[in-house]
Motif scaffolding. Structure first.
Motif, short mmCIF file in Angstrom:
data_model
loop_
_atom_site.label_atom_id
_atom_site.label_comp_id
_atom_site.label_asym_id
_atom_site.label_seq_id
_atom_site.Cartn_x
_atom_site.Cartn_y
_atom_site.Cartn_z
N LEU A 1 0.84 -1.20 0.00
CA LEU A 1 0.00 0.00 0.00
C LEU A 1 0.87 1.24 0.00
N ASN A 2 0.40 2.30 -0.66
CA ASN A 2 1.10 3.56 -0.55
C ASN A 2 0.70 4.19 0.79
N PRO A 3 1.40 5.22 1.25
CA PRO A 3 1.10 5.79 2.57
C PRO A 3 -0.34 6.27 2.73
N GLU B 1 -4.86 18.89 1.46
CA GLU B 1 -4.07 20.02 1.95
C GLU B 1 -3.56 19.76 3.37
N SER B 2 -4.39 19.10 4.20
CA SER B 2 -4.01 18.91 5.60
C SER B 2 -3.21 17.63 5.83
N GLU B 3 -3.27 16.68 4.93
CA GLU B 3 -2.57 15.41 5.09
C GLU B 3 -1.43 15.33 4.08
N ASP B 4 -0.29 15.92 4.40
CA ASP B 4 0.83 15.86 3.48
C ASP B 4 1.56 14.53 3.62
N LEU B 5 2.38 14.23 2.64
CA LEU B 5 3.07 12.94 2.57
C LEU B 5 3.97 12.71 3.77
N GLU B 6 4.64 13.73 4.25
CA GLU B 6 5.54 13.57 5.40
C GLU B 6 4.75 13.20 6.66
N ARG B 7 3.58 13.78 6.83
CA ARG B 7 2.74 13.44 7.98
C ARG B 7 2.25 12.00 7.89
N LEU B 8 1.91 11.55 6.69
CA LEU B 8 1.47 10.17 6.50
C LEU B 8 2.62 9.19 6.75
N ASN C 1 11.29 6.51 -2.37
CA ASN C 1 11.24 6.76 -3.81
C ASN C 1 9.93 7.45 -4.19
N LYS C 2 9.80 7.80 -5.47
CA LYS C 2 8.63 8.55 -5.93
C LYS C 2 7.33 7.75 -5.77
N ALA C 3 7.38 6.46 -6.05
CA ALA C 3 6.21 5.58 -5.89
C ALA C 3 6.28 4.94 -4.50
N SER C 4 6.16 5.75 -3.48
CA SER C 4 6.34 5.32 -2.09
C SER C 4 5.33 4.24 -1.70
N VAL C 5 5.82 3.18 -1.05
CA VAL C 5 4.97 2.12 -0.52
C VAL C 5 5.37 1.86 0.93
N VAL C 6 4.44 1.27 1.68
CA VAL C 6 4.70 0.93 3.07
C VAL C 6 5.24 -0.49 3.12
#
Length: 118
Positions: free
Chosen positions: A27-29, A51-58, A75-80
Motif C-alpha cells: 500500500l502507498n502511505p 491540503e491537511s494530510e501531506d506525505l511527510e505526515r502520513l 522513492n517517488k512511488a512510495s509504498v509501506v
C-alpha cells in the motif's frame, strides 16, 4: 520487546502489522493511512483533505503506528513496507500468536480483519 513495551493502543499496532503483512499488494502511505483509520475508527468518513494530510505526515503515521517496524519508502512511488525482511519472518514465526491475537490461523484471521475494514 517492541511489540509489548508500549501498552498504548495495541489494537492500532496489530492492525498496522496485519495490513503490511497480508495486503494483496504493498500500500502507498495514503492507502495505508485510510485502511488503518477505517479499521480503528468506525466514524471515519473517508473524506480526505489533501491540503491537511501531506506525505511527510502520513509517513510519520506509518512509523509511529507500527512502532518503527514499518516505513514508507523514499522513492517517488512510495509504498509501506517493513524496515527489514526479518520483521516479517519474526511476525509470521513462532511468536505470531502473541502479537496477532489469533489462536490458530494468523493469516485467515488477519484476512477477515482486513475484509471487515474494506
Amino acid at each position: 520487546m517492541i511489540l509489548t513495551r508500549d501498552e498504548e493502543n495495541p489494537e492500532l499496532l496489530q492492525l498496522c502489522l496485519k495490513w503490511v503483512l497480508f495486503a494483496n499488494r504493498p500500500l502507498n502511505p495514503q492507502e495505508f493511512y485510510f485502511a488503518v483509520q477505517f479499521g480503528i475508527d468506525e466514524g471515519c468518513t473517508g473524506s480526505w483533505d489533501q491540503e491537511s494530510e501531506d506525505l511527510e505526515r502520513l509517513k510519520a503515521f506509518v512509523r509511529s503506528s507500527s512502532k518503527g517496524l514499518a516505513e514508507a519508502t523514499r522513492n517517488k512511488a512510495s509504498v509501506v513496507q517493513f524496515i527489514h525482511e526479518s520483521v516479517r519472518e519474526f511476525l509470521l514465526g513462532e511468536y505470531g500468536n502473541q502479537w496477532s491475537g489469533a489462536t490458530v490461523n494468523i493469516a485467515g484471521g488477519s484476512h477477515e480483519v482486513l475484509r471487515d475494514c474494506c
